[in-house]
Write a protein that holds these residues in place. Structure first.
Motif, PDB file in Angstrom:
ATOM      1  N   PRO A  79       1.149  -1.170  -0.067  1.00 29.60           N
ATOM      2  CA  PRO A  79      -0.084  -0.020  -0.118  1.00 29.60           C
ATOM      3  C   PRO A  79       0.898   1.143  -0.002  1.00 29.60           C
ATOM      4  O   PRO A  79       1.927   1.468   0.754  1.00 29.60           O
ATOM      5  N   GLY A  80       0.306   2.129  -1.005  1.00 26.40           N
ATOM      6  CA  GLY A  80       1.058   3.672  -0.777  1.00 26.40           C
ATOM      7  C   GLY A  80       2.572   3.837  -1.474  1.00 26.40           C
ATOM      8  O   GLY A  80       2.959   4.825  -1.337  1.00 26.40           O
ATOM      9  N   SER A  81       2.811   2.858  -2.160  1.00 29.27           N
ATOM     10  CA  SER A  81       4.092   2.958  -3.208  1.00 29.27           C
ATOM     11  C   SER A  81       4.026   4.004  -4.024  1.00 29.27           C
ATOM     12  O   SER A  81       4.971   4.488  -4.619  1.00 29.27           O
ATOM     13  N   GLY A  82       2.813   4.434  -4.423  1.00 29.59           N
ATOM     14  CA  GLY A  82       2.602   5.526  -5.471  1.00 29.59           C
ATOM     15  C   GLY A  82       2.163   5.112  -6.788  1.00 29.59           C
ATOM     16  O   GLY A  82       2.131   5.801  -7.799  1.00 29.59           O
ATOM     17  N   LYS A  83       1.308   3.806  -6.678  1.00 22.06           N
ATOM     18  CA  LYS A  83       0.759   3.527  -8.045  1.00 22.06           C
ATOM     19  C   LYS A  83      -0.169   4.370  -8.561  1.00 22.06           C
ATOM     20  O   LYS A  83      -0.154   4.591  -9.987  1.00 22.06           O
ATOM     21  N   THR A  84      -1.256   4.938  -7.755  1.00 28.30           N
ATOM     22  CA  THR A  84      -2.291   5.664  -8.484  1.00 28.30           C
ATOM     23  C   THR A  84      -1.571   7.125  -8.818  1.00 28.30           C
ATOM     24  O   THR A  84      -1.877   7.611  -9.948  1.00 28.30           O
ATOM     25  N   THR A  85      -0.619   7.695  -8.024  1.00 29.22           N
ATOM     26  CA  THR A  85       0.181   8.789  -8.625  1.00 29.22           C
ATOM     27  C   THR A  85       0.701   8.620  -9.864  1.00 29.22           C
ATOM     28  O   THR A  85       0.833   9.489 -10.721  1.00 29.22           O
ATOM     29  N   LEU A  86       1.490   7.465 -10.147  1.00 36.14           N
ATOM     30  CA  LEU A  86       2.287   7.098 -11.198  1.00 36.14           C
ATOM     31  C   LEU A  86       1.226   7.100 -12.392  1.00 36.14           C
ATOM     32  O   LEU A  86       1.435   7.626 -13.460  1.00 36.14           O
ATOM     33  N   LEU A  87       0.039   6.609 -12.289  1.00 40.49           N
ATOM     34  CA  LEU A  87      -0.932   6.350 -13.196  1.00 40.49           C
ATOM     35  C   LEU A  87      -1.496   7.647 -13.638  1.00 40.49           C
ATOM     36  O   LEU A  87      -1.586   8.090 -14.816  1.00 40.49           O
ATOM     37  N   VAL A  88      -1.950   8.603 -12.561  1.00 44.09           N
ATOM     38  CA  VAL A  88      -2.328   9.903 -13.001  1.00 44.09           C
ATOM     39  C   VAL A  88      -1.401  10.703 -13.868  1.00 44.09           C
ATOM     40  O   VAL A  88      -1.505  11.261 -14.828  1.00 44.09           O
ATOM     41  N   THR A 109     -13.339   1.846  -0.863  1.00 45.57           N
ATOM     42  CA  THR A 109     -13.465   3.312  -1.270  1.00 45.57           C
ATOM     43  C   THR A 109     -13.411   3.252  -3.008  1.00 45.57           C
ATOM     44  O   THR A 109     -12.889   2.342  -3.537  1.00 45.57           O
ATOM     45  N   ALA A 110     -13.651   4.358  -3.506  1.00 41.25           N
ATOM     46  CA  ALA A 110     -13.519   4.746  -4.880  1.00 41.25           C
ATOM     47  C   ALA A 110     -12.648   5.708  -5.122  1.00 41.25           C
ATOM     48  O   ALA A 110     -12.609   6.378  -6.290  1.00 41.25           O
ATOM     49  N   ASN A 111     -11.534   6.066  -4.030  1.00 42.83           N
ATOM     50  CA  ASN A 111     -10.979   7.196  -4.083  1.00 42.83           C
ATOM     51  C   ASN A 111      -9.897   7.151  -5.387  1.00 42.83           C
ATOM     52  O   ASN A 111      -9.886   8.167  -6.192  1.00 42.83           O
ATOM     53  N   ASP A 112      -9.421   6.034  -5.718  1.00 45.91           N
ATOM     54  CA  ASP A 112      -8.346   5.788  -6.836  1.00 45.91           C
ATOM     55  C   ASP A 112      -9.099   6.135  -8.163  1.00 45.91           C
ATOM     56  O   ASP A 112      -8.552   6.613  -8.763  1.00 45.91           O
ATOM     57  N   ALA A 113     -10.325   5.309  -8.142  1.00 46.11           N
ATOM     58  CA  ALA A 113     -10.988   5.616  -9.599  1.00 46.11           C
ATOM     59  C   ALA A 113     -11.195   6.979  -9.967  1.00 46.11           C
ATOM     60  O   ALA A 113     -11.110   7.386 -10.858  1.00 46.11           O
ATOM     61  N   ASP A 114     -11.546   7.554  -8.534  1.00 42.15           N
ATOM     62  CA  ASP A 114     -11.961   9.154  -8.766  1.00 42.15           C
ATOM     63  C   ASP A 114     -10.853  10.016  -9.170  1.00 42.15           C
ATOM     64  O   ASP A 114     -10.932  10.641 -10.084  1.00 42.15           O
ATOM     65  N   ARG A 115      -9.643   9.670  -8.582  1.00 45.24           N
ATOM     66  CA  ARG A 115      -8.432  10.296  -9.140  1.00 45.24           C
ATOM     67  C   ARG A 115      -8.150  10.045 -10.525  1.00 45.24           C
ATOM     68  O   ARG A 115      -7.790  10.959 -11.131  1.00 45.24           O
TER      69      ARG A 115
END
Ligand SMILES: Nc1nc2c(ncn2[C@@H]2O[C@H](COP(=O)(O)OP(=O)(O)OP(=O)(O)O)[C@@H](O)[C@H]2O)c(=O)[nH]1
Ligand SMILES: [Mg+2]
Length: 278
Positions: A79-88, A109-115
């Motif tokens: 968790p938290g390695s930066g996957k969603t940040t990298l995708l964005v 949560t839907a946080n990451d899909a929202d991002r």
């Protein structure tokens, strides 16, 4: 795009609401301890059934990707390695030149899909509830909802967990393991299955290196002890370092997937007559 989710009971849910799958409950390998009250032989048999069923569904996903010329990646990490940040950041930098859509996996949560959607890209959220990984069946349903374009990239962000997702093929071209430099250079040795299963290790948060004792060379050596052929990219998703090399790797994979589809189409029609294959 909505949320979808399926547990191992493989119940179907097409309302795109949050669906909460049951816990993992199995141990991903006959060599591991088994649940209380279940004999070792029975645990091995259940495990084999689950993985065999998953492999069949992963192959169906893989055929879908091949048919559409889609380059699909399975992003795995703690968790938290930066996957969603990298995708964005990836989606922003590609700027629409290469279509990317995302399957997001989290327990809640839907946080990451929202991002992801905030960038304009399509995303479907899977909530696994107590489940610790995505499986190929869940991803198959998410793909139905996502409807990715031909010759595009599909990113599957797995549940943050450095153990369980390693055992589950989702039909992807590659598992990409994201390890942030704050996690310690010993992680490939402590969690070898994940690094053995991945073709690329992204070392993220390299902007923090000046503040850490992280030994980058040793980390790469550790990963290659587990997987001698693993490719490595150093990046900072937030500061942009190394992202050009990542984007080049991505574009090359997408081009290859597209060419394969066109080659297959050409072979099927023999390249003759009124064929309009590119
Ligand atoms: N300094 C630094 N922080 C980063 C970098 N990439 C991500 N972060 C931060 O790390 C935290 C987690 O990032 P996420 O992108 O949510 O990580 P994740 O892997 O998607 O997390 P889960 O989905 O919960 O597993 C956030 O606070 C990000 O801003 C980076 O390159 N450098
Ligand atoms: Mg995330």
């Amino acid at each position: 795009m909505g949320h979808t989710g399926h547990g191992h009971d493989h119940g179907h849910d097409h309302d795109h609401g949050h669906v909460h799958g049951p816990g993992c409950g199995h141990d991903h390998g006959p060599q591991h301890a088994h649940a209380a009250g279940v004999s070792a032989a029975r645990a091995v048999s259940i495990e084999r059934d689950i993985l065999a069923r998953n492999d069949a569904e992963a192959n169906a996903n893989r055929r879908r990707f091949a048919r559409q010329g889609i380059f699909a990646l399975n992003l795995v990490s703690s968790p938290g390695s930066g996957k969603t940040t990298l995708l964005v950041e990836t989606i922003k930098r590609l700027g629409g030149a290469l279509a990317v859509s995302v399957v997001e996996g989290d327990q809640q949560t839907a946080n990451d899909a929202d991002r992801i959607r905030a960038t304009g890209a399509k995303a479907v959220q899977i909530n696994t509830g107590k489940g610790c990984h995505l499986d190929a069946h869940m991803v198959g349903h998410a793909l139905d909802a996502l409807a990715p374009a031909d010759d595009s990239v599909v990113m599957i962000e797995n549940v943050g967990n450095l153990v369980c997702p390693s055992a589950f093929d989702l039909g992807e071209a590659h598992k990409v393991v994201v390890l942030s430099v704050t996690e310690g250079e010993d992680k490939p040795l402590k969690y070898p299955d994940m690094f053995a299963a991945a073709d690329l290790m992204i070392l993220n948060k390299c902007d923090l290196l000046p503040h850490l004792d992280f030994d980058l060379e040793r980390c790469v050596a550790n990963a290659r002890r587990v997987n001698p052929s693993i490719a490595v990219l150093r990046v900072s998703a937030t500061k942009g370092e190394g992202l050009d090399a990542w984007l080049d790797w991505l574009r090359a994979g997408a081009l290859e997937s597209r060419r394969r589809r066109q080659g297959a189409t050409g072979a099927a029609c023999g390249g003759a007559g009124a064929c309009t294959c590119a």
